[in-house]
Design an enzyme around this catalytic site. Sequence first.
Site, PDB file in Angstrom:
ATOM      1  N   ARG A  19      82.880 -45.602  -7.131  1.00 18.91           N
ATOM      2  CA  ARG A  19      83.965 -46.573  -6.990  1.00 18.91           C
ATOM      3  C   ARG A  19      84.554 -46.560  -5.588  1.00 18.91           C
ATOM      4  O   ARG A  19      84.998 -47.598  -5.098  1.00 18.91           O
ATOM      5  CB  ARG A  19      85.043 -46.318  -8.041  1.00 18.91           C
ATOM      6  CG  ARG A  19      84.603 -46.853  -9.399  1.00 18.91           C
ATOM      7  CD  ARG A  19      85.620 -46.575 -10.459  1.00 18.91           C
ATOM      8  NE  ARG A  19      85.405 -47.447 -11.612  1.00 18.91           N
ATOM      9  CZ  ARG A  19      85.947 -47.226 -12.798  1.00 18.91           C
ATOM     10  NH1 ARG A  19      86.737 -46.187 -12.983  1.00 18.91           N
ATOM     11  NH2 ARG A  19      85.712 -48.051 -13.795  1.00 18.91           N
ATOM     12  N   GLY A  79      81.241 -46.952 -17.514  1.00 17.73           N
ATOM     13  CA  GLY A  79      81.259 -45.731 -16.715  1.00 17.73           C
ATOM     14  C   GLY A  79      80.178 -44.750 -17.137  1.00 17.73           C
ATOM     15  O   GLY A  79      79.464 -44.197 -16.295  1.00 17.73           O
ATOM     16  N   LYS A  82      81.963 -45.802 -29.839  1.00 18.61           N
ATOM     17  CA  LYS A  82      82.847 -46.465 -30.814  1.00 18.61           C
ATOM     18  C   LYS A  82      82.484 -47.919 -31.076  1.00 18.61           C
ATOM     19  O   LYS A  82      82.572 -48.762 -30.195  1.00 18.61           O
ATOM     20  CB  LYS A  82      84.292 -46.391 -30.329  1.00 18.61           C
ATOM     21  CG  LYS A  82      84.866 -44.992 -30.433  1.00 18.61           C
ATOM     22  CD  LYS A  82      86.351 -44.969 -30.144  1.00 18.61           C
ATOM     23  CE  LYS A  82      87.179 -45.480 -31.299  1.00 18.61           C
ATOM     24  NZ  LYS A  82      88.617 -45.520 -30.972  1.00 18.61           N
ATOM     25  N   GLY A 120      85.382 -51.530 -19.082  1.00 17.96           N
ATOM     26  CA  GLY A 120      86.320 -52.270 -19.926  1.00 17.96           C
ATOM     27  C   GLY A 120      86.511 -53.691 -19.431  1.00 17.96           C
ATOM     28  O   GLY A 120      86.533 -54.641 -20.221  1.00 17.96           O
TER      29      GLY A 120
HETATM   30  P1  ADP Z   1      80.350 -46.668 -21.426  1.00 17.30           P
HETATM   31  O1  ADP Z   1      81.305 -45.733 -20.691  1.00 17.30           O
HETATM   32  O2  ADP Z   1      79.071 -46.846 -20.684  1.00 17.30           O
HETATM   33  O3  ADP Z   1      81.018 -47.949 -21.830  1.00 17.30           O
HETATM   34  P2  ADP Z   1      80.930 -45.453 -23.972  1.00 17.30           P
HETATM   35  O4  ADP Z   1      82.153 -44.835 -23.369  1.00 17.30           O
HETATM   36  O5  ADP Z   1      81.106 -46.532 -24.950  1.00 17.30           O
HETATM   37  O6  ADP Z   1      79.945 -45.932 -22.803  1.00 17.30           O
HETATM   38  O7  ADP Z   1      80.079 -44.324 -24.715  1.00 17.30           O
HETATM   39  C1  ADP Z   1      79.604 -43.191 -24.052  1.00 17.30           C
HETATM   40  C2  ADP Z   1      79.510 -41.999 -24.970  1.00 17.30           C
HETATM   41  O8  ADP Z   1      78.822 -42.296 -26.165  1.00 17.30           O
HETATM   42  C3  ADP Z   1      78.741 -40.881 -24.296  1.00 17.30           C
HETATM   43  O9  ADP Z   1      79.632 -39.837 -24.004  1.00 17.30           O
HETATM   44  C4  ADP Z   1      77.694 -40.480 -25.341  1.00 17.30           C
HETATM   45  O10 ADP Z   1      77.564 -39.087 -25.489  1.00 17.30           O
HETATM   46  C5  ADP Z   1      78.259 -41.088 -26.605  1.00 17.30           C
HETATM   47  N1  ADP Z   1      77.192 -41.253 -27.597  1.00 17.30           N
HETATM   48  C6  ADP Z   1      76.090 -42.005 -27.518  1.00 17.30           C
HETATM   49  N2  ADP Z   1      75.316 -41.827 -28.616  1.00 17.30           N
HETATM   50  C7  ADP Z   1      75.957 -40.943 -29.402  1.00 17.30           C
HETATM   51  C8  ADP Z   1      75.670 -40.330 -30.669  1.00 17.30           C
HETATM   52  N3  ADP Z   1      74.545 -40.610 -31.319  1.00 17.30           N
HETATM   53  N4  ADP Z   1      76.547 -39.462 -31.161  1.00 17.30           N
HETATM   54  C9  ADP Z   1      77.689 -39.176 -30.493  1.00 17.30           C
HETATM   55  N5  ADP Z   1      78.004 -39.712 -29.303  1.00 17.30           N
HETATM   56  C10 ADP Z   1      77.159 -40.575 -28.767  1.00 17.30           C
HETATM   57 MG    MG Z   2      82.941 -44.543 -21.439  1.00 15.41          MG
END
Ligand code: ADP
Ligand code: MG
Length: 403
Positions: free
Chosen positions: A37, A360, A207, A384
């Site tokens: 960033r 991120g 989530k 986000g």
């Molecule tokens: P981004 O930051 O790219 O938007 P998110 O914050 O939505 O992504 O999600 C990232 C997290 O999701 C990571 O820390 C990863 O470990 C978790 N994750 C992915 N698959 C699983 C899983 N099967 N069980 C638990 N956590 C998971």
């Molecule tokens: Mg994230």
Amino acid sequence: MRSVDDIEVAGRRVLLRSDLNVPLDLKGSGAITDDLRIRASLPVIRKLADRGARVVILAHLGRPKGDDFATRAAGGPSLAPVASRLGELLGKPVAFATDLVGPSAVATVEGLDDGGVALLENVRFEPAETAQDDSRRSRLAAELATFGDVYVGDGFGAVHRKHASVYDLPLLLPHAAGDLVVAEVAVLRRLTQSPARPYVVVLGGSKVSDKLGVIGNLLDLADRVLIGGGMGYTFLAALGYEVGHSLLEADQIEPVRGVLAEAKRRGVEIVLPTDIVAATHFAPDAQSVVVPADAIPADREGMDMGPDTRALFAAKLIDARTVFWNGPVGVFEFPAFAAGTRAIAEAITKVDGLTVVGGGDSAAAVRSFGLAEDAFGHISTGGGASLEYLEGKTLPGLVALES
Ligand code: ADP
Ligand code: MG
């Protein structure tokens, strides 16, 4: 939206809102662990300084806690290490003010020469920055406005926030969008306005409740949506499968069924995992087996997608002409469970078309695999913000810049 090329900045004080919210090693040295960033914020800083502006940067870092400036400043995190890194990358010193609207900020801004760059302390040390109450935010914005003749909004990662430095401040000064915001918005526009087809979206992460809104809107746009990661188990549960101890949001099962029905009605293909790497528990060294997605043992937890799913998802990406990817499809932070996310990243690098990575953790995954950043069309600095844009929401920071 005006860009910085449309405004006069020589000899003027430019209040520049950047996104310098970098990850810090808070359990160890406090060092910056990834400076994407900061690097993404450099072009407009250089451009403004080269044109003789006095650049006063506003930015936030982390989520400071406490009822007033003093408590928050004592608890941190301070932007001081970011000022040093910014100076190294710019190749010239960056003056740092230890407050926002106090004596240090006043002296720092007064001390700037034409072409000089200063960073004020973490804007979230002032609780009014994020206040719900419009008048509290406006008062802070009015104080900040005394430091600038013009405002430039370049903090893309924060444009979805109705915060004083993002929304209220630009309303008080002549304003323009910075180069990063212009570039990010241009890419998002290409994802929403006549994207080349097939348009394939890959969604993962933890989530499902965070992402159901974007899935709803993407059904209007995408031809195919591949769903994995923690959020995928709620989809598998919606099909009636046992998911063991895997991440599950039981209250989202019905909404997910609604999305599946809507996708079917619109002819959008939803692709779910067919096999899962199921571990005994959530740990980097947990023992694991590959099982069919409809036969996850009740005492196991899904950590990654299995080899059949990796091949399936890669095949569903191969003919894509537009790709948007948000969210790791497994717990990539543990090397034993990173293969699915790596397979997605590698498949996307082979796509002939516009490929965008948002989020991120997704961007961190790409870098942890050592893949060249230029193998992707665009890696967004704002997870986000990109998701809310794709959801079709209005982003307060963009509304203010467009006014
Ligand atoms: P981004 O930051 O790219 O938007 P998110 O914050 O939505 O992504 O999600 C990232 C997290 O999701 C990571 O820390 C990863 O470990 C978790 N994750 C992915 N698959 C699983 C899983 N099967 N069980 C638990 N956590 C998971
Ligand atoms: Mg994230």
